[in-house]
Enzyme design. Structure first.
Site, mmCIF file in Angstrom:
data_model
loop_
_atom_site.group_PDB
_atom_site.id
_atom_site.type_symbol
_atom_site.label_atom_id
_atom_site.label_comp_id
_atom_site.label_asym_id
_atom_site.label_seq_id
_atom_site.Cartn_x
_atom_site.Cartn_y
_atom_site.Cartn_z
ATOM 1 N N TRP A 127 0.871 -1.187 0.000
ATOM 2 C CA TRP A 127 0.000 0.000 0.000
ATOM 3 C C TRP A 127 0.909 1.240 0.000
ATOM 4 O O TRP A 127 1.810 1.334 0.848
ATOM 5 C CB TRP A 127 -0.865 -0.042 1.266
ATOM 6 N N ASP A 208 -0.209 -5.402 9.427
ATOM 7 C CA ASP A 208 -1.234 -4.422 9.058
ATOM 8 C C ASP A 208 -2.471 -5.221 8.672
ATOM 9 O O ASP A 208 -2.467 -5.916 7.660
ATOM 10 C CB ASP A 208 -0.728 -3.584 7.870
ATOM 11 N N ALA A 210 -6.195 -4.652 7.828
ATOM 12 C CA ALA A 210 -7.204 -3.624 7.523
ATOM 13 C C ALA A 210 -8.475 -4.234 6.956
ATOM 14 O O ALA A 210 -9.451 -3.533 6.739
ATOM 15 C CB ALA A 210 -6.634 -2.620 6.527
ATOM 16 N N LYS A 243 -13.033 -0.703 7.219
ATOM 17 C CA LYS A 243 -13.705 -1.534 6.243
ATOM 18 C C LYS A 243 -14.682 -2.502 6.890
ATOM 19 O O LYS A 243 -15.827 -2.585 6.469
ATOM 20 C CB LYS A 243 -12.676 -2.306 5.405
HETATM 21 C C1 LMR Z 1 -6.924 1.873 -0.514
HETATM 22 O O1 LMR Z 1 -5.867 1.251 -0.533
HETATM 23 O O2 LMR Z 1 -7.523 2.224 -1.528
HETATM 24 C C2 LMR Z 1 -7.545 2.208 0.819
HETATM 25 O O3 LMR Z 1 -6.788 1.712 1.865
HETATM 26 C C3 LMR Z 1 -7.871 3.644 0.957
HETATM 27 C C4 LMR Z 1 -6.678 4.532 1.086
HETATM 28 O O4 LMR Z 1 -6.652 5.340 2.018
HETATM 29 O O5 LMR Z 1 -5.756 4.458 0.269
#
Ligand code: LMR
Length: 394
Positions: A127, A208, A210, A243
Site C-alpha cells: 500500500w 497491518d 485492515a 472496512k
Molecule cells: C486503498 O488502498 O484504496 C484504501 O486503503 C484507501 C486509502 O486510504 O488508500
C-alpha cells in the site's frame, strides 16, 4: 516559510477518486479507492453501527476525555477480536489510533523511538502509504519480494530469501490478510515459514490488518496474526475498523504491541500513550465506542457478523463471476487467479498504457499498477469489465 514548502505529488489513489468524480460519463466504473460498495454503488452504514449509534446518542452523558490510549473497553474488544487466546493477554498493550493509518504511523514511530537505526521492511508491492509514512518519518526502509507477476501468486521463495536480510530490531510489515494491492495471500504453511524466518533474525513482525472479515472470515483472516502472536517474543499489529465496520471517516483503529513478558507490558503501554500524546493527544472516540458496543453486545455482534458475511460473500461471488467471464472471453484460464485472490483487491496485470486505455476509452478507473477494487463491481458491470480487459489486450 509558507512559500518555501516542497510540493508533494498527490496520493495516487486519492487523485484517482477526484478524476472519477470529475468524469461526466454516466456509465463510468470506479474500481479505484478501497471502499466497499454494494450492488447499488452505495457504501452503507452497517445495521449494527446504526443501532449502536442510536443507543449511544440516548445514553452517552459526557464527551469528556477518556484515556490517552483510548477507551479501555474498545482496546480490550479489539485485542480479543484480533488475537483471541493466541497469546498470554497480560503481554498485550493496546492503544486506540485514528484509523489503521494512524496505527501504522504510531507503530513506525514506536520503532524509531526504540531504535533510530532500525529498518522498516515492506512488501514489494505494498500500500503506497506504507512507503510514504516511513519516508516522511525518515526511517530506513527496505523492500522484500512478495508478488510474482507471472503466477499472480506470492513469490514465497523470494520473500523468505529477502527477509533473511532483516536484522534484530527491524520491523517487518506484513499484510495480515487480503494483501493490498495484489490480493495474493500466504497459505498457513507459508505463515509458519515466515514465523521461523523472523525468529531466526530477531526482526519484529508488524501486521497491518485492515480487512479482517473480507477474505475467508473473521477468524480465518486472523490466522497469520494469531500464529505469529503465539510464536514471536515481540510483535506489533495495526488494525483498522474502517472496512469491516464501514466506519471509514470516523477514523477507528488500534495499535497493538505484544511485549516479551507481562512484566514489560506497563512500559510498552505507557510508551504507546506517550506517543499518542505527542502526535494527537487523545484518539477519536466515536467510532471506537460504536465498535466496542457492537463487539460486546451479543445481538449487535451477531447482526454485524451476518452483514459482514454478506459483504464477503458478495465479493467472492463477483470474483467468481469475473474469473468465469474472462475464462469464456479469453478462452483460457489465465485470469483464474481473480477467483483465488481474497479481499477487495486483485492486480490484474495490465500495463500502464492499458490502464490508461481502460480509463479513457471505457471509463473504467483502476490504480495505475492495475489494482482493481472488486467491490466497485456488480453483476451487470462484471461482463463490461471482462470485455474491456479483452479489448485492450491484457
Ligand atoms: C486503498 O488502498 O484504496 C484504501 O486503503 C484507501 C486509502 O486510504 O488508500
Amino acid at each position: 516559510m509558507l512559500t518555501d514548502l516542497t510540493p508533494q505529488p498527490p496520493d495516487k489513489i486519492l487523485r484517482l477518486m477526484e478524476m472519477f468524480r470529475d468524469d461526466p460519463r454516466t456509465d463510468k466504473i470506479d474500481l479505484g479507492v478501497g471502499v466497499y460498495r454494494n450492488s447499488e454503488g452505495v457504501t452503507p452504514v452497517m445495521r449494527a453501527v446504526k443501532s449502536a449509534e442510536r443507543r449511544l446518542v440516548e445514553t452517552q452523558e459526557t464527551k469528556a476525555y477518556t484515556s490517552l490510549s483510548g477507551d479501555p473497553a474498545f482496546c480490550r474488544a479489539m485485542r480479543d477480536l484480533l488475537l483471541k487466546e493466541s497469546v498470554d493477554l497480560d503481554r498485550v498493550a493496546v492503544a486506540a489510533a485514528p484509523g489503521g493509518t494512524g496505527a501504522i504511523r504510531q507503530g513506525i514511530e514506536l520503532m524509531r523511538y526504540a531504535d533510530r537505526a532500525a529498518t522498516a521492511w515492506v512488501s514489494s508491492p505494498t500500500w503506497p502509504n506504507h512507503l510514504t509514512i516511513a519516508k516522511y518519518l525518515g526511517v530506513p526502509m527496505r523492500e522484500y519480494r512478495y508478488f510474482d507477476n507471472a503466477t499472480r501468486d506470492v513469490d514465497f521463495a523470494g520473500m523468505i530469501e529477502d527477509l533473511k536480510g532483516a536484522r534484530s530490531g527491524d520491523l517487518v510489515l506484513l499484510h495480515g490478510c487480503c494483501h493490498n494491492p495484489t490480493g495474493a495471500n500466504m497459505t498457513a504453511d507459508q505463515w509458519e515459514a515466515v514465523a521461523e524466518a523472523l525468529a531466526g533474525t530477531g526482526a519484529i513482525p508488524f501486521i497491518d490488518i485492515a480487512y479482517q472479515g473480507f477474505g475467508d472470515g473473521l477468524d480465518e483472516d486472523a490466522f497469520g496474526t494469531r500464529l505469529l502472536a503465539s510464536r514471536m517474543p515481540e510483535m506489533l499489529i495495526a488494525a483498522s475498523c474502517s472496512k469491516n465496520f464501514g466506519v471509514y471517516r470516523e477514523r477507528t483503529g488500534a495499535l497493538v504491541a505484544i511485549a516479551p513478558d507481562a512484566g514489560s507490558k506497563p512500559l510498552v503501554q505507557s510508551t504507546l500513550a506517550y506517543l499518542n500524546r505527542q502526535n494527537f493527544s487523545f484518539p477519536p472516540d466515536h467510532g471506537a465506542r460504536i465498535v466496542q458496543m457492537i463487539l460486546d453486545d451479543p445481538d449487535l455482534r451477531a447482526d454485524w457478523q451476518a452483514e459482514l458475511e454478506d459483504v464477503r460473500g458478495g465479493m467472492l461471488g463477483l470474483r467468481e463471476q469475473l474469473a468465469s467471464e474472462l475464462r469464456m472471453r479469453s478462452n483460457s484460464e489465465r485470469f483464474d487467479f481473480i477467483a483465488r485472490h481474497r479481499g477487495m483487491f486483485s492486480r490484474i496485470g495490465a500495463t500502464p498504457e492499458q490502464v490508461l486505455e481502460l480509463r479513457e476509452r471505457h471509463g473504467i478507473y483502476m490504480v495505475g499498477d492495475s489494482r482493481i477494487n472488486v467491490a466497485g463491481l456488480n453483476s451487470d458491470t462484471v461482463p463490461v469489465l471482462a470485455q474491456a480487459i479483452i479489448d485492450v489486450g491484457i
